[in-house]
Design a protein around this motif. Structure first.
Motif, PDB file in Angstrom:
ATOM      1  N   UNK A 138     -19.071  -5.319   3.454  1.00  0.00           N
ATOM      2  CA  UNK A 138     -18.207  -5.654   3.087  1.00  0.00           C
ATOM      3  C   UNK A 138     -17.462  -5.866   4.748  1.00  0.00           C
ATOM      4  N   UNK A 139     -16.512  -7.470   4.594  1.00  0.00           N
ATOM      5  CA  UNK A 139     -16.522  -7.477   5.686  1.00  0.00           C
ATOM      6  C   UNK A 139     -14.742  -7.791   5.574  1.00  0.00           C
ATOM      7  N   UNK A 140     -13.724  -7.003   5.145  1.00  0.00           N
ATOM      8  CA  UNK A 140     -13.023  -7.200   4.591  1.00  0.00           C
ATOM      9  C   UNK A 140     -12.192  -5.831   4.716  1.00  0.00           C
ATOM     10  N   UNK A 141     -10.647  -5.484   4.526  1.00  0.00           N
ATOM     11  CA  UNK A 141     -10.933  -4.317   4.279  1.00  0.00           C
ATOM     12  C   UNK A 141      -9.324  -4.540   3.278  1.00  0.00           C
ATOM     13  N   UNK A 142      -9.172  -3.514   2.106  1.00  0.00           N
ATOM     14  CA  UNK A 142      -8.726  -3.140   0.990  1.00  0.00           C
ATOM     15  C   UNK A 142      -7.334  -2.594   0.907  1.00  0.00           C
ATOM     16  N   UNK A 143      -6.384  -2.728   0.901  1.00  0.00           N
ATOM     17  CA  UNK A 143      -5.325  -2.171   1.377  1.00  0.00           C
ATOM     18  C   UNK A 143      -4.452  -2.328  -0.576  1.00  0.00           C
ATOM     19  N   UNK A 144      -3.633  -1.219  -1.005  1.00  0.00           N
ATOM     20  CA  UNK A 144      -3.547  -0.941  -1.693  1.00  0.00           C
ATOM     21  C   UNK A 144      -2.141  -0.605  -1.510  1.00  0.00           C
ATOM     22  N   UNK A 145      -0.708  -1.216  -2.574  1.00  0.00           N
ATOM     23  CA  UNK A 145       0.079  -0.716  -1.880  1.00  0.00           C
ATOM     24  C   UNK A 145       0.920   0.161  -3.605  1.00  0.00           C
ATOM     25  N   UNK A 146       0.651   2.143  -2.987  1.00  0.00           N
ATOM     26  CA  UNK A 146       1.767   3.115  -4.248  1.00  0.00           C
ATOM     27  C   UNK A 146       0.432   3.986  -3.645  1.00  0.00           C
ATOM     28  N   UNK A 147       0.715   5.046  -4.639  1.00  0.00           N
ATOM     29  CA  UNK A 147      -0.143   6.461  -4.412  1.00  0.00           C
ATOM     30  C   UNK A 147      -0.066   6.832  -6.003  1.00  0.00           C
ATOM     31  N   UNK A 148      -0.633   6.316  -6.733  1.00  0.00           N
ATOM     32  CA  UNK A 148       0.005   6.666  -8.484  1.00  0.00           C
ATOM     33  C   UNK A 148      -1.387   7.120  -8.692  1.00  0.00           C
ATOM     34  N   UNK A 149      -1.797   7.031  -9.914  1.00  0.00           N
ATOM     35  CA  UNK A 149      -2.922   7.137 -10.458  1.00  0.00           C
ATOM     36  C   UNK A 149      -4.100   5.613 -10.619  1.00  0.00           C
ATOM     37  N   UNK A 167     -13.477   3.341   2.798  1.00  0.00           N
ATOM     38  CA  UNK A 167     -12.736   3.638   2.279  1.00  0.00           C
ATOM     39  C   UNK A 167     -11.062   3.092   2.363  1.00  0.00           C
ATOM     40  N   UNK A 168     -10.643   2.248   0.968  1.00  0.00           N
ATOM     41  CA  UNK A 168      -9.274   1.577   0.415  1.00  0.00           C
ATOM     42  C   UNK A 168      -7.841   2.011   1.648  1.00  0.00           C
ATOM     43  N   UNK A 169      -7.877   1.400   1.896  1.00  0.00           N
ATOM     44  CA  UNK A 169      -6.331   1.637   2.334  1.00  0.00           C
ATOM     45  C   UNK A 169      -5.541   1.750   1.562  1.00  0.00           C
ATOM     46  N   UNK A 170      -4.343   2.943   1.616  1.00  0.00           N
ATOM     47  CA  UNK A 170      -3.376   3.136   0.984  1.00  0.00           C
ATOM     48  C   UNK A 170      -1.648   3.435   1.867  1.00  0.00           C
ATOM     49  N   UNK A 171      -0.946   2.672   0.974  1.00  0.00           N
ATOM     50  CA  UNK A 171       0.293   2.671   1.425  1.00  0.00           C
ATOM     51  C   UNK A 171       0.938   3.207   0.882  1.00  0.00           C
ATOM     52  N   UNK A 172       1.854   4.803   0.436  1.00  0.00           N
ATOM     53  CA  UNK A 172       2.441   5.423  -0.642  1.00  0.00           C
ATOM     54  C   UNK A 172       4.217   5.912   0.143  1.00  0.00           C
ATOM     55  N   UNK A 173       4.961   5.302  -0.877  1.00  0.00           N
ATOM     56  CA  UNK A 173       6.331   6.265  -0.839  1.00  0.00           C
ATOM     57  C   UNK A 173       6.115   7.422  -0.075  1.00  0.00           C
ATOM     58  N   UNK A 174       5.903   8.158  -0.607  1.00  0.00           N
ATOM     59  CA  UNK A 174       5.561   9.286  -0.852  1.00  0.00           C
ATOM     60  C   UNK A 174       4.286   9.881  -1.806  1.00  0.00           C
ATOM     61  N   UNK A 175       3.519  11.158  -1.206  1.00  0.00           N
ATOM     62  CA  UNK A 175       2.950  11.849  -1.910  1.00  0.00           C
ATOM     63  C   UNK A 175       2.386  12.149  -3.491  1.00  0.00           C
ATOM     64  N   UNK A 176       1.789  11.963  -3.736  1.00  0.00           N
ATOM     65  CA  UNK A 176       1.323  12.094  -5.409  1.00  0.00           C
ATOM     66  C   UNK A 176      -0.128  12.879  -5.025  1.00  0.00           C
ATOM     67  N   UNK A 177      -0.063  13.801  -6.508  1.00  0.00           N
ATOM     68  CA  UNK A 177      -1.356  14.325  -6.479  1.00  0.00           C
ATOM     69  C   UNK A 177      -2.761  13.337  -6.940  1.00  0.00           C
ATOM     70  N   UNK A 178      -2.731  12.707  -8.108  1.00  0.00           N
ATOM     71  CA  UNK A 178      -3.934  11.661  -7.724  1.00  0.00           C
ATOM     72  C   UNK A 178      -4.183  11.285  -6.368  1.00  0.00           C
TER      73      UNK A 178
END
Length: 405
Positions: free
Chosen positions: A1-12, A28-39
Motif C-alpha cells: 500500500x503506497x498511499x494513505x486513506x483519509x475518511x471524512x466523518x466519524x459515523x457508522x 489503519x485509515x485516518x479519520x477526521x470527524x466533527x465530534x466523537x461518535x460511538x461507532x
C-alpha cells in the motif's frame, strides 16, 4: 500500500470504510470527524482526530490542507462518509491539492441528488420510476391539496435545513393515515421554522421486505463497473433512522425482474455522467410491477459494506481505479450475503415476511456480516457499546413508531 486513506466523518459509514481499509491492506485509515461518535471513537483499527470546523466549507478545506502538510509526499485516497462532505469536495475540485485522489460527480449532479425536490423534478422524464409526488412550499403556507389515497409519506426536501431544527414530534419521515394528521404534521413543521419544500408522496404498499438497496460504482471514466441488488427484510424503525436498512440479503429477490432494474440503473448512471459510489433506495410496487426510486445517495450507503463481503472491498475498488488505474470488467454482484445490524432475535421476531425470515436465519451461521462488528477491532469499550446496542434494538422495535404496512 503506497498511499494513505483519509475518511471524512466519524459515523457508522466512516467506520466500515476504515474497516475495509484494514481488511484490504492491514493498515489503519485516518479519520477526521466533527465530534466523537460511538461507532469510531474507541476503535483500534483507525487513527482519528476531531475538528469542529469541518462542518463548514472553509473549515473542511483547511482540514484537508493541514492533513496534506502533515503527510507530505503521500498519495491520499479521500473518502466522504456523508453527502455534506461530498458536496464540499465536488464544489472545490480546483482548490483541493492533486495529492488527493477521489471519485465524486460534478457539483451539479450532486446538487440534483441531495435536494429531494430537485431530484424528483430533474429526473421526472428519465427512465427511472418514482412514487406519485406533490410538493408543498412551507414558505408560502398555501392550502394543502393531496389528490392520492392515504396513507401518504411526508419528508423534507432540504434535509440539511431540517436536521438543524428541534421540535416536539420531529421525525425523519412521516407516514400519515388521514387528512387531520396531515394538516397537524405540516403545521408543526412550518411552525418549527422550516421554510423549504416538503415532499408528499403516495405510500407504496408492502412491508419492509418490498424495499431494496442497490450499490453502484462508476469509475473515473464514467463507466459502471459494479451493481448490487439487495432485498431488505427490516429497516430501522426509530424516528431518526427510518429509511436505513437494518437487515438485507444481497442477491435475493422475491419481487419482479431484478435484471431489468439492473439495466435501468446502469443506463441512467452512464447517461447522467455520474462517477463514484452511489446508493439507490428502491421499493417494489406490486400494483404495476415496477421498482420505484425513493432516493439516490451520492456516496456509499450506511449498509453498503455487504459488497465487501461479496468480494468487492469498497476501498480497494476506489484504489484500483484511482491510484492504480486498473481496468476491470462490469460485474453484477449476486452473491447471497446477509447483512444485519440487529441481533438474531430481532430477525426472528420482527421480520413479517415468513419466507424471507427463514432464509435470513439460514444464512445467519455462514454468510452474515455486521458492518460495525469486526473481530480484529479489540477495544473493550467498543465491544461493550456494541453489546448494549444489541439489547437496545429489542426495545426500539418493541416501541416502534413506524408501521410499514
Amino acid at each position: 500500500m503506497d498511499f494513505l486513506v483519509l475518511i471524512m466523518g466519524s459515523d457508522a459509514n466512516a467506520y466500515y470504510m476504515a474497516r475495509c481499509c484494514y481488511e484490504a491492506y492491514h493498515k489503519k485509515a485516518y479519520l477526521i470527524g466533527k465530534s466523537p461518535m460511538p461507532y469510531t471513537s474507541n476503535s483500534s483499527i483507525l487513527n482519528i482526530e476531531y475538528d469542529e470546523n469541518i462542518w463548514n466549507e472553509e473549515g473542511f478545506l483547511n482540514a484537508l490542507n493541514r492533513f496534506k502538510e502533515q503527510h507530505k509526499n503521500n498519495k491520499i485516497l479521500l473518502i466522504s462518509s456523508n453527502e455534506t462532505y461530498v458536496e464540499f469536495i465536488s464544489r472545490n475540485k480546483d482548490k483541493i491539492d492533486k495529492c488527493f485522489y477521489y471519485n465524486y460527480p460534478d457539483i451539479k449532479i450532486v446538487e440534483s441528488l441531495i435536494n429531494k425536490e430537485n431530484f424528483y423534478k430533474t429526473y421526472s422524464d428519465s427512465i427511472l420510476d418514482f412514487p406519485k409526488t406533490l410538493y408543498y412550499d412551507c414558505s408560502l403556507k398555501e392550502k394543502l391539496n393531496v389528490d392520492f389515497k392515504f396513507p401518504i409519506i411526508i419528508k423534507p426536501s432540504n434535509v440539511v435545513e431540517y436536521n438543524h431544527l428541534k421540535f416536539e414530534g420531529k421525525n425523519k419521515i412521516y407516514k400519515v393515515e388521514n387528512k387531520k394528521d396531515l394538516k397537524d404534521i405540516v403545521n408543526r413543521i412550518v411552525e418549527s421554522g422550516y421554510k423549504d419544500t416538503l415532499i408528499i408522496q403516495e405510500f407504496i404498499p408492502g412491508d419492509d421486505s418490498y424495499l431494496f438497496d442497490s450499490v453502484v460504482y462508476v469509475d473515473h471514466n464514467h463507466k459502471v463497473k459494479l451493481i448490487s441488488m439487495a432485498q431488505i427484510g427490516l429497516q430501522e424503525h426509530t424516528k431518526s433512522m427510518v429509511g436505513n436498512a437494518a437487515v438485507l440479503i444481497n442477491g435475493y429477490n422475491q419481487h419482479g425482474d431484478i435484471h431489468a432494474m439492473e439495466d435501468v440503473i446502469k443506463k441512467f448512471m452512464e447517461d447522467i455522467g455520474y462517477q463514484g459510489f452511489a446508493e439507490f433506495d428502491l421499493k417494489y410496487d406490486s400494483r404495476d410491477k415496477k421498482y420505484k426510486v425513493l432516493e439516490i445517495n451520492a456516496r456509499q450507503g450506511r449498509s453498503s459494506y455487504y459488497i465487501s463481503k461479496s468480494g468487492y472491498n469498497l476501498v480497494k475498488v476506489l484504489a484500483d481505479d484511482l491510484i492504480y488505474n486498473k481496468k476491470t470488467e462490469y460485474k453484477f454482484i449476486d452473491k447471497k450475503i446477509l447483512l444485519s445490524f440487529v441481533p438474531k432475535g430481532v430477525i426472528k421476531k420482527y421480520i413479517k415476511n415468513d419466507e424471507y425470515r427463514k432464509y435470513a436465519l439460514k444464512l445467519w451461521n455462514k454468510d452474515v456480516v455486521n458492518p460495525l462488528d469486526y473481530k480484529k477491532d479489540k477495544n473493550i469499550k467498543r465491544k461493550i457499546f456494541l453489546l448494549k446496542r444489541h439489547f437496545i434494538y429489542f426495545k426500539e422495535y418493541k416501541n416502534s413508531y413506524w408501521k410499514a404496512d
